[in-house]
Design a protein around this motif. Structure first.
Motif, mmCIF file in Angstrom:
data_model
loop_
_atom_site.group_PDB
_atom_site.id
_atom_site.type_symbol
_atom_site.label_atom_id
_atom_site.label_comp_id
_atom_site.label_asym_id
_atom_site.label_seq_id
_atom_site.Cartn_x
_atom_site.Cartn_y
_atom_site.Cartn_z
ATOM 1 N N ASP A 286 0.832 -1.209 0.000
ATOM 2 C CA ASP A 286 0.000 0.000 0.000
ATOM 3 C C ASP A 286 0.864 1.255 0.000
ATOM 4 O O ASP A 286 0.554 2.240 -0.687
ATOM 5 C CB ASP A 286 -0.933 0.005 1.211
ATOM 6 C CG ASP A 286 -2.011 -1.066 1.119
ATOM 7 O OD1 ASP A 286 -2.258 -1.562 -0.002
ATOM 8 O OD2 ASP A 286 -2.607 -1.397 2.162
ATOM 9 N N ASP A 287 1.958 1.243 0.775
ATOM 10 C CA ASP A 287 2.852 2.412 0.829
ATOM 11 C C ASP A 287 3.485 2.668 -0.532
ATOM 12 O O ASP A 287 3.645 3.827 -0.947
ATOM 13 C CB ASP A 287 3.943 2.193 1.876
ATOM 14 C CG ASP A 287 3.400 2.250 3.299
ATOM 15 O OD1 ASP A 287 2.282 2.786 3.476
ATOM 16 O OD2 ASP A 287 4.074 1.761 4.210
ATOM 17 N N ASN A 288 3.845 1.589 -1.231
ATOM 18 C CA ASN A 288 4.446 1.745 -2.549
ATOM 19 C C ASN A 288 3.448 2.317 -3.549
ATOM 20 O O ASN A 288 3.809 3.118 -4.411
ATOM 21 C CB ASN A 288 4.979 0.408 -3.058
ATOM 22 C CG ASN A 288 6.239 -0.025 -2.326
ATOM 23 O OD1 ASN A 288 6.884 0.767 -1.668
ATOM 24 N ND2 ASN A 288 6.581 -1.292 -2.440
ATOM 25 N N ARG B 84 1.353 6.815 -6.807
ATOM 26 C CA ARG B 84 0.321 7.794 -7.148
ATOM 27 C C ARG B 84 0.905 9.207 -7.148
ATOM 28 O O ARG B 84 0.566 10.031 -8.004
ATOM 29 C CB ARG B 84 -0.847 7.682 -6.168
ATOM 30 C CG ARG B 84 -2.063 8.505 -6.568
ATOM 31 C CD ARG B 84 -3.247 8.251 -5.658
ATOM 32 N NE ARG B 84 -3.763 6.901 -5.830
ATOM 33 C CZ ARG B 84 -3.743 5.964 -4.883
ATOM 34 N NH1 ARG B 84 -3.202 6.228 -3.716
ATOM 35 N NH2 ARG B 84 -4.249 4.771 -5.101
ATOM 36 N N HIS B 85 1.773 9.494 -6.194
ATOM 37 C CA HIS B 85 2.426 10.807 -6.163
ATOM 38 C C HIS B 85 3.290 11.005 -7.408
ATOM 39 O O HIS B 85 3.296 12.092 -7.995
ATOM 40 C CB HIS B 85 3.277 10.943 -4.896
ATOM 41 C CG HIS B 85 2.500 11.330 -3.681
ATOM 42 N ND1 HIS B 85 2.316 12.633 -3.279
ATOM 43 C CD2 HIS B 85 1.830 10.572 -2.786
ATOM 44 C CE1 HIS B 85 1.579 12.670 -2.189
ATOM 45 N NE2 HIS B 85 1.280 11.422 -1.858
ATOM 46 N N VAL C 182 0.959 4.290 -2.807
ATOM 47 C CA VAL C 182 0.816 5.714 -2.471
ATOM 48 C C VAL C 182 1.937 6.524 -3.123
ATOM 49 O O VAL C 182 1.697 7.573 -3.721
ATOM 50 C CB VAL C 182 0.835 5.910 -0.941
ATOM 51 C CG1 VAL C 182 0.961 7.396 -0.594
ATOM 52 C CG2 VAL C 182 -0.442 5.349 -0.324
ATOM 53 N N ALA C 183 3.165 6.017 -3.017
ATOM 54 C CA ALA C 183 4.297 6.701 -3.649
ATOM 55 C C ALA C 183 4.122 6.757 -5.156
ATOM 56 O O ALA C 183 4.406 7.783 -5.799
ATOM 57 C CB ALA C 183 5.593 5.981 -3.285
ATOM 58 N N VAL D 16 6.992 11.180 0.842
ATOM 59 C CA VAL D 16 6.187 9.961 0.648
ATOM 60 C C VAL D 16 7.017 8.745 0.254
ATOM 61 O O VAL D 16 6.522 7.613 0.324
ATOM 62 C CB VAL D 16 5.104 10.183 -0.432
ATOM 63 C CG1 VAL D 16 4.063 11.184 0.047
ATOM 64 C CG2 VAL D 16 5.710 10.617 -1.755
#
Length: 226
Positions: free
Chosen positions: A164-166, A171-172, A168-169, A187
């Protein structure tokens, strides 16, 4: 159960089902096929019981058994290049009954990188939504449906191995690309960016002494932004 006896039963069942007709095995993404299934496919082909059509994504090594089929000449390799503007026109005519106008063809090329699967999904989704305009014998798609459910599912499946963290990154990066690592400091740390590159989700290149990040495929950005 012993794998050998299971192979014999599977081969007999498929041969019986073919009822004397030529048997064709079609394997998509054969580079992810498990070892036992690859061995079964290899037996079918080398024994002359079936012919094989398979695909492997660029940059992924096919299993050893498939490489053996290539080396012995039982399987021939054909590289599928991205579609160009001329091929896009042919595809558009096949789906829409009219050639694409140049602006639509260029828009599709920019969004998909010429990937036939992504082009097909965007064109089909446009047809389903009634978003295709026809004027002067040409077909136009003013706004590509990058939020189409089937296309989103395909991109999601390509990224399903990311945490999930990856994501999010990623998406940025989709909104910031092309960007430098420093722009993502809040991020994504260096380890996260290395993982994303190893997972073939992003690519890096040097421009005028700066490290620049981009998504590995333009469609990832289109879908994430939409």
């Amino acid at each position: 159960r012993p794998i050998a006896s299971l192979f014999i039963e599977v081969r007999a069942a498929l041969t019986d089902l073919a009822a004397g007709r030529p048997l064709l095995l079609v394997v998509d993404d054969i580079h992810v096929l498990d070892e036992a299934s690859t061995a079964l496919v290899h037996q079918f082909v080398t024994d002359g019981q079936a012919r094989l059509v398979c695909t492997a994504r660029t940059g992924h090594q096919p299993p050893a058994a498939v490489l053996d089929l290539l080396q012995t000449g039982l399987l021939r390799r054909h590289d599928v290049a991205p579609l160009g503007e001329e091929e896009l026109q042919s595809l558009g005519a096949a789906f829409l009954g009219a050639p694409l106008d140049r602006a639509t063809a260029q828009r599709l090329l920019a969004a998909t990188g010429g990937n036939p699967l992504f082009v097909k999904e965007l064109v089909l989704a446009s047809i389903e939504r009634g978003a295709v305009d026809r004027n002067d014998g040409l077909a136009a798609i003013v706004e590509l449906p990058t939020d189409a459910p089937r296309l989103v599912d395909i991109v999601r499946s390509r990224l399903t191995h990311l945490s999930d963290d990856n994501v999010v990154a990623l998406r940025h990066i989709a909104f910031a690309e092309p960007c430098e690592p420093a722009e993502l400091a809040s991020v994504a740390d260096a380890d996260t960016l290395v993982r994303l590159e190893s997972a073939e989700a992003i690519v890096t290149e040097e421009e005028r002494g700066r490290l620049i990040l981009r998504l590995a495929h333009p469609i990832y950005g289109e879908v994430l932004r939409s």
